[in-house]
Design a protein around this motif. Structure first.
Motif, PDB file in Angstrom:
ATOM      1  N   VAL A 282      -3.737  14.952  -0.064  1.00 23.99           N
ATOM      2  CA  VAL A 282      -4.488  15.839   0.828  1.00 23.99           C
ATOM      3  C   VAL A 282      -3.647  17.082   1.066  1.00 23.99           C
ATOM      4  O   VAL A 282      -2.596  17.018   1.716  1.00 23.99           O
ATOM      5  N   VAL A 283      -4.101  18.218   0.537  1.00 27.25           N
ATOM      6  CA  VAL A 283      -3.295  19.443   0.562  1.00 27.25           C
ATOM      7  C   VAL A 283      -3.990  20.576   1.319  1.00 27.25           C
ATOM      8  O   VAL A 283      -3.415  21.647   1.477  1.00 27.25           O
ATOM      9  N   ARG A 284      -5.207  20.348   1.785  1.00 30.08           N
ATOM     10  CA  ARG A 284      -5.973  21.399   2.456  1.00 30.08           C
ATOM     11  C   ARG A 284      -6.136  21.052   3.928  1.00 30.08           C
ATOM     12  O   ARG A 284      -6.238  19.883   4.304  1.00 30.08           O
ATOM     13  N   ASP A 285      -6.194  22.091   4.761  1.00 25.72           N
ATOM     14  CA  ASP A 285      -6.449  21.893   6.190  1.00 25.72           C
ATOM     15  C   ASP A 285      -7.938  21.838   6.500  1.00 25.72           C
ATOM     16  O   ASP A 285      -8.340  21.247   7.499  1.00 25.72           O
ATOM     17  N   GLU A 286      -8.752  22.437   5.634  1.00 25.33           N
ATOM     18  CA  GLU A 286     -10.193  22.508   5.884  1.00 25.33           C
ATOM     19  C   GLU A 286     -10.876  21.187   5.502  1.00 25.33           C
ATOM     20  O   GLU A 286     -10.347  20.381   4.743  1.00 25.33           O
ATOM     21  N   VAL A 287     -12.098  20.995   6.014  1.00 26.13           N
ATOM     22  CA  VAL A 287     -12.879  19.816   5.653  1.00 26.13           C
ATOM     23  C   VAL A 287     -13.350  19.935   4.206  1.00 26.13           C
ATOM     24  O   VAL A 287     -13.448  21.030   3.646  1.00 26.13           O
ATOM     25  N   ILE A 288     -13.630  18.796   3.604  1.00 30.38           N
ATOM     26  CA  ILE A 288     -14.176  18.750   2.253  1.00 30.38           C
ATOM     27  C   ILE A 288     -15.688  18.903   2.322  1.00 30.38           C
ATOM     28  O   ILE A 288     -16.364  18.144   3.008  1.00 30.38           O
TER      29      ILE A 288
ATOM     30  N   GLY B 260      -9.716  15.577   4.612  1.00 28.54           N
ATOM     31  CA  GLY B 260      -9.230  14.784   3.501  1.00 28.54           C
ATOM     32  C   GLY B 260      -8.833  13.380   3.927  1.00 28.54           C
ATOM     33  O   GLY B 260      -9.136  12.406   3.234  1.00 28.54           O
ATOM     34  N   GLN B 261      -8.159  13.265   5.057  1.00 33.16           N
ATOM     35  CA  GLN B 261      -7.741  11.946   5.521  1.00 33.16           C
ATOM     36  C   GLN B 261      -8.938  11.094   5.924  1.00 33.16           C
ATOM     37  O   GLN B 261      -8.979   9.890   5.635  1.00 33.16           O
ATOM     38  N   ALA B 262      -9.921  11.715   6.557  1.00 31.93           N
ATOM     39  CA  ALA B 262     -11.117  10.961   6.946  1.00 31.93           C
ATOM     40  C   ALA B 262     -11.874  10.470   5.711  1.00 31.93           C
ATOM     41  O   ALA B 262     -12.415   9.360   5.704  1.00 31.93           O
ATOM     42  N   PHE B 263     -11.893  11.286   4.651  1.00 31.32           N
ATOM     43  CA  PHE B 263     -12.566  10.859   3.430  1.00 31.32           C
ATOM     44  C   PHE B 263     -11.796   9.730   2.762  1.00 31.32           C
ATOM     45  O   PHE B 263     -12.392   8.772   2.248  1.00 31.32           O
ATOM     46  N   ALA B 264     -10.466   9.804   2.768  1.00 27.27           N
ATOM     47  CA  ALA B 264      -9.651   8.709   2.227  1.00 27.27           C
ATOM     48  C   ALA B 264      -9.921   7.421   2.990  1.00 27.27           C
ATOM     49  O   ALA B 264     -10.027   6.340   2.394  1.00 27.27           O
ATOM     50  N   ASP B 265     -10.051   7.523   4.304  1.00 30.30           N
ATOM     51  CA  ASP B 265     -10.351   6.346   5.126  1.00 30.30           C
ATOM     52  C   ASP B 265     -11.724   5.776   4.779  1.00 30.30           C
ATOM     53  O   ASP B 265     -11.916   4.554   4.754  1.00 30.30           O
ATOM     54  N   LYS B 266     -12.672   6.659   4.515  1.00 32.65           N
ATOM     55  CA  LYS B 266     -14.018   6.203   4.153  1.00 32.65           C
ATOM     56  C   LYS B 266     -13.987   5.474   2.811  1.00 32.65           C
ATOM     57  O   LYS B 266     -14.634   4.429   2.651  1.00 32.65           O
ATOM     58  N   ILE B 267     -13.262   6.012   1.838  1.00 37.77           N
ATOM     59  CA  ILE B 267     -13.129   5.344   0.545  1.00 37.77           C
ATOM     60  C   ILE B 267     -12.558   3.948   0.732  1.00 37.77           C
ATOM     61  O   ILE B 267     -13.053   2.964   0.169  1.00 37.77           O
ATOM     62  N   ALA B 268     -11.499   3.848   1.534  1.00 33.42           N
ATOM     63  CA  ALA B 268     -10.856   2.557   1.769  1.00 33.42           C
ATOM     64  C   ALA B 268     -11.830   1.556   2.384  1.00 33.42           C
ATOM     65  O   ALA B 268     -11.849   0.378   2.004  1.00 33.42           O
ATOM     66  N   LYS B 269     -12.644   2.011   3.302  1.00 31.24           N
ATOM     67  CA  LYS B 269     -13.601   1.125   3.970  1.00 31.24           C
ATOM     68  C   LYS B 269     -14.709   0.690   3.017  1.00 31.24           C
ATOM     69  O   LYS B 269     -15.069  -0.497   2.958  1.00 31.24           O
ATOM     70  N   VAL B 270     -15.249   1.629   2.251  1.00 33.31           N
ATOM     71  CA  VAL B 270     -16.385   1.332   1.370  1.00 33.31           C
ATOM     72  C   VAL B 270     -15.969   0.487   0.173  1.00 33.31           C
ATOM     73  O   VAL B 270     -16.665  -0.462  -0.204  1.00 33.31           O
ATOM     74  N   LEU B 271     -14.821   0.808  -0.427  1.00 34.28           N
ATOM     75  CA  LEU B 271     -14.386   0.135  -1.650  1.00 34.28           C
ATOM     76  C   LEU B 271     -13.432  -1.023  -1.381  1.00 34.28           C
ATOM     77  O   LEU B 271     -13.023  -1.721  -2.317  1.00 34.28           O
ATOM     78  N   SER B 272     -13.051  -1.200  -0.125  1.00 33.79           N
ATOM     79  CA  SER B 272     -12.100  -2.256   0.254  1.00 33.79           C
ATOM     80  C   SER B 272     -10.774  -2.104  -0.480  1.00 33.79           C
ATOM     81  O   SER B 272     -10.136  -3.073  -0.872  1.00 33.79           O
ATOM     82  N   ARG B 273     -10.362  -0.856  -0.644  1.00 32.37           N
ATOM     83  CA  ARG B 273      -9.047  -0.573  -1.214  1.00 32.37           C
ATOM     84  C   ARG B 273      -8.652   0.836  -0.837  1.00 32.37           C
ATOM     85  O   ARG B 273      -9.476   1.767  -0.880  1.00 32.37           O
ATOM     86  N   ALA B 274      -7.386   0.992  -0.421  1.00 31.47           N
ATOM     87  CA  ALA B 274      -6.894   2.311  -0.024  1.00 31.47           C
ATOM     88  C   ALA B 274      -6.650   3.152  -1.262  1.00 31.47           C
ATOM     89  O   ALA B 274      -5.984   2.703  -2.199  1.00 31.47           O
ATOM     90  N   PRO B 275      -7.187   4.363  -1.308  1.00 32.37           N
ATOM     91  CA  PRO B 275      -6.968   5.208  -2.489  1.00 32.37           C
ATOM     92  C   PRO B 275      -5.590   5.852  -2.470  1.00 32.37           C
ATOM     93  O   PRO B 275      -4.961   5.991  -1.412  1.00 32.37           O
ATOM     94  N   LEU B 276      -5.119   6.251  -3.636  1.00 31.08           N
ATOM     95  CA  LEU B 276      -3.994   7.161  -3.705  1.00 31.08           C
ATOM     96  C   LEU B 276      -4.558   8.541  -3.372  1.00 31.08           C
ATOM     97  O   LEU B 276      -5.483   9.005  -4.040  1.00 31.08           O
ATOM     98  N   ALA B 277      -4.030   9.177  -2.333  1.00 31.74           N
ATOM     99  CA  ALA B 277      -4.609  10.438  -1.859  1.00 31.74           C
ATOM    100  C   ALA B 277      -3.555  11.538  -1.825  1.00 31.74           C
ATOM    101  O   ALA B 277      -2.420  11.316  -1.395  1.00 31.74           O
TER     102      ALA B 277
END
Length: 250
Positions: A162-168, A143-160
């Protein structure tokens, strides 16, 4: 190109007629008959209208236009100034709301999914006009890695949330104000849900139903459909098209 021809191209491309919406899709403000220079953008704000006037555009094509259900029908104040500027400059205003969200290639959902490495698998709702869709991440991420990807692609940090330990692996998607679909995502057993906005109850739904949630901004998630539509018009119909992004932090 004549205004009627552009209207027909847009109608056929976006298949807007059968879609029930909150505003009229298509030509909302009539301008000059001949169209060569087109500006595309997300919202027909005064700032975008002024840019179109400065560029001497013949048409402005947006995702968020005017005449929404439930709003005052009076053309006064802010609405009057916007429409007056369009009419004075002879600029046609075309607006496509849900049709530009759900188009399978040019739509906001499809374009955002492509940018974020999501392969869309199908609709989340039954019927041909489902607004939310679901897909699979080409490369499963935490979840955190996906949030980081969103921030990089969209040039804005998302409100996230993340409640799961498993990968998305599986994720629901609806650009703009689609936070209400998080419960549907949970009922479908999806790992995560991505949209533009969040409400207070959205985070509780994420935590209590075990669905990672990301709100990446209404504007930020909907920048890409109008841009893709303009590129299509330039490529296939040889119009002079300029995409203008009027930033909005929401």
């Amino acid at each position: 190109m004549h205004r009627k021809e552009l209207a027909q191209i847009l109608e056929q491309t976006l298949m807007a007629q059968p879609i029930k919406d909150f505003c009229p899709n298509g030509l909302q403000v009539e301008g000059r008959a001949h169209i060569n220079k087109v500006v595309t953008g997300v919202t027909a704000s005064q700032a975008l209208v002024d840019k179109a006037v400065a560029l001497e555009a013949d048409a402005l094509i947006v995702h968020h236009g005017y005449f929404w259900k439930g709003e005052s029908q009076a053309i006064t104040g802010m609405k009057k100034r916007r429409i007056e500027a369009l009419l004075s400059a002879g600029i046609n205003l075309f607006a496509y709301h849900l049709p530009l969200d759900i188009h399978p290639q040019l739509g906001n959902n499809a374009q955002l999914a492509q940018l974020l490495g999501i392969e869309i698998q199908g609709p989340m709702e039954s019927g041909p006009s489902s607004v939310p869709v679901w897909g699979r991440l080409r490369t499963p991420l935490s979840g955190q890695a996906f949030a980081d990807k969103i921030a990089k692609v969209l040039s804005r940090a998302p409100l996230a949330s993340v409640v799961r330990d498993e990968v998305i692996e599986t994720i629901g998607l609806c650009t703009g104000g689609g936070q209400g679909y998080i419960d549907l995502a949970a009922s479908l057993g999806l790992d995560a849900y991505l949209t533009g906005e969040a409400s207070e109850q959205t985070i509780h739904s994420s935590r209590e139903q075990g669905v990672d949630f990301f709100a990446a901004g209404h504007h930020a998630t909907e920048r890409y459909g109008a841009k893709a539509l303009g590129e299509f018009l330039a490529r296939e119909h040889h119009l002079d098209v300029t995409f203008i992004d009027i930033d909005n932090p929401v």
